[in-house]
Design a protein around this motif. Structure first.
Motif, short mmCIF file in Angstrom:
data_model
loop_
_atom_site.label_atom_id
_atom_site.label_comp_id
_atom_site.label_asym_id
_atom_site.label_seq_id
_atom_site.Cartn_x
_atom_site.Cartn_y
_atom_site.Cartn_z
N ALA A 47 0.80 -1.22 0.00
CA ALA A 47 0.00 0.00 0.00
C ALA A 47 0.84 1.27 0.00
O ALA A 47 0.29 2.37 -0.14
N LEU A 48 2.16 1.13 0.14
CA LEU A 48 3.04 2.29 0.28
C LEU A 48 4.06 2.34 -0.85
O LEU A 48 4.35 1.33 -1.49
N SER A 49 4.58 3.53 -1.10
CA SER A 49 5.67 3.64 -2.07
C SER A 49 6.92 3.00 -1.47
O SER A 49 7.07 2.92 -0.26
N PRO A 50 7.82 2.49 -2.32
CA PRO A 50 9.01 1.78 -1.81
C PRO A 50 9.84 2.64 -0.86
O PRO A 50 9.99 3.84 -1.06
N ILE A 51 10.39 1.99 0.17
CA ILE A 51 11.19 2.67 1.17
C ILE A 51 12.67 2.34 0.98
O ILE A 51 13.53 3.21 0.99
N SER A 246 -14.73 -2.97 6.31
CA SER A 246 -14.53 -4.36 6.76
C SER A 246 -13.48 -4.41 7.85
O SER A 246 -12.49 -3.68 7.81
N LEU A 247 -13.69 -5.28 8.82
CA LEU A 247 -12.72 -5.47 9.89
C LEU A 247 -12.82 -6.89 10.41
O LEU A 247 -13.74 -7.63 10.09
N ASN A 268 -12.52 -0.28 2.46
CA ASN A 268 -11.47 0.42 3.19
C ASN A 268 -10.07 -0.12 2.93
O ASN A 268 -9.08 0.52 3.28
N LYS A 269 -9.96 -1.30 2.33
CA LYS A 269 -8.66 -1.89 2.01
C LYS A 269 -7.71 -1.89 3.22
O LYS A 269 -6.55 -1.54 3.13
#
Length: 364
Positions: A47-51, A246-247, A268-269
């Motif tokens: 879900a995030l850009s590469p770190i 969803s949870l 909500n992914k």
């Protein structure tokens, strides 16, 4: 064997002798995963850009002397990549050793035991506590650090400085409430305050806790969360508003002890607000109403059935309409209802009751 990923523009590359076509702009890691080739990662999150901070995903690229990090190296035409070799195994093993040199190895007492990404990688690369005897690195006894919200606890010694929490706060929540500060291995996660006197921008959503791979950030409220093998997860829908996130309710011995999410599930992914993630204590509250209450002849509330309660409400509606007319009745709906439920409610007030006195708590 050739793997083709459908896209308008593709690049052709070779990974571990397998020729494949990947979308232009893909990283080596994305191309490898699409082809079913596993490259270990720790700081990477889809879900995030590469770190690129952990260096666990290093690979060998033909023509390049130094190993490259697969998560943030772009896949190019005619690139030849090796993901498994003795050299890479030793490099990754050494990186994991350096991480574990500062990380407590009392896994049996950690709530993440059995569901920890670092633990899994250490097992994969055959690392045990006695593998760190040759290190002269002094493990610092970090003091407890104040986090950006009192709902969460931050454990600097557990932290592997992957940067996921900082990224998710900035990219997903758009807040930038936390940052990484301090020199080198002594860095830690701290509130991002331009002015020490200013309030934190944190909204207590818990996204940082969700993406942490090693339980360095954990929920302060409540008791023990149970081990993974003791926990039963039940998928459901959050009832705090009409979005329908969803949870997963984490249940241990018949009691809800926490909330987690599935990154691929629901609208909500995997993301939740503070109410959805932490507002579950009411479930086992002794003051929670499990049955409808109705006043008896003495004016005291007593438990009754839904049939009796709804019959009473319908009877009072008819009586009020007959004696005072439609404008004597008003309806106030809840933000916890779905759009469809709120639509039906306003139709009931307008058509069945005949009144335009209808409102919604979210508008007030």
């Amino acid at each position: 064997m050739t793997t083709i990923i459908e896209t308008k523009k593709k690049v052709k590359l070779e990974i571990d002798g397998k020729t494949l076509f990947a979308p232009e702009g893909s990283t080596i890691l994305e191309a490898a995963r699409a082809a079913g080739v596993r490259i270990p990662t720790l700081c990477y999150h889809e879900a995030l850009s590469p770190i690129g901070s952990c260096r666990v995903c290093v690979v060998e690229v033909e023509g390049v002397d130094r190993p490259a990090t697969a998560c943030n190296t772009q896949a190019l035409d005619d690139m030849r990549v090796v993901t498994r070799s003795e050299r890479l195994f030793n490099l990754r093993r050494e990186v994991i050793r350096m991480i574990l040199a500062h990380h407590p190895l009392n896994c049996s007492s950690c709530p993440k035991n059995g569901d920890c990404e670092l633990q899994d990688i250490a097992y994969e690369y055959d690392l045990a506590p006695n593998d760190f005897g040759s290190y002269s690195i002094k493990t610092e006894e970090y003091p407890w650090k104040e986090f950006s919200t009192p709902i969460l606890d931050y454990h600097p010694r557990r932290c592997v400085l992957c940067g996921r929490c900082v990224k998710v706060c900035k990219e997903i929540r758009g807040l930038g409430a936390i940052t990484m500060a301090g020199p080198g291995a002594l860095a830690s996660i701290q509130p991002a305050l331009a002015d020490p006197e200013s309030p934190s921008r944190c909204v207590s959503c818990g996204e940082c806790m969700r993406v942490c791979p090693v339980n360095a950030i954990e929920e302060r409220m409540g008791g023990g969360k149970g081990k993974p093998w003791e926990t039963e997860k039940t998928s459901t829908t959050c009832a705090y508003c009409g979005v329908g996130c969803s949870l997963e309710l984490n249940v241990v011995n018949g009691k809800v002890v926490g909330v987690t999410t599935d990154d691929a599930a629901g609208v909500n992914k995997g993301r939740l607000c503070s109410k959805g993630r932490f507002g579950y204590a009411f479930i086992h509250s002794g003051e929670r109403l499990n049955k409808p209450l109705m006043r008896n002849e003495k004016g005291e509330l007593e438990e009754t059935t839904w049939t009796k309660a709804l019959t009473k409400v319908a009877r009072e509606f008819r009586r009020t309409l007959a004696e005072h007319g439609p404008d004597s009745i008003a309806g106030l709906s809840s933000a916890r209802c779905t759009n469809e439920e709120n639509y039906l409610f306003q139709r009931f007030i307008r058509q069945a009751i005949g009144s335009n006195n209808v409102d919604h708590c979210a508008r007030l």
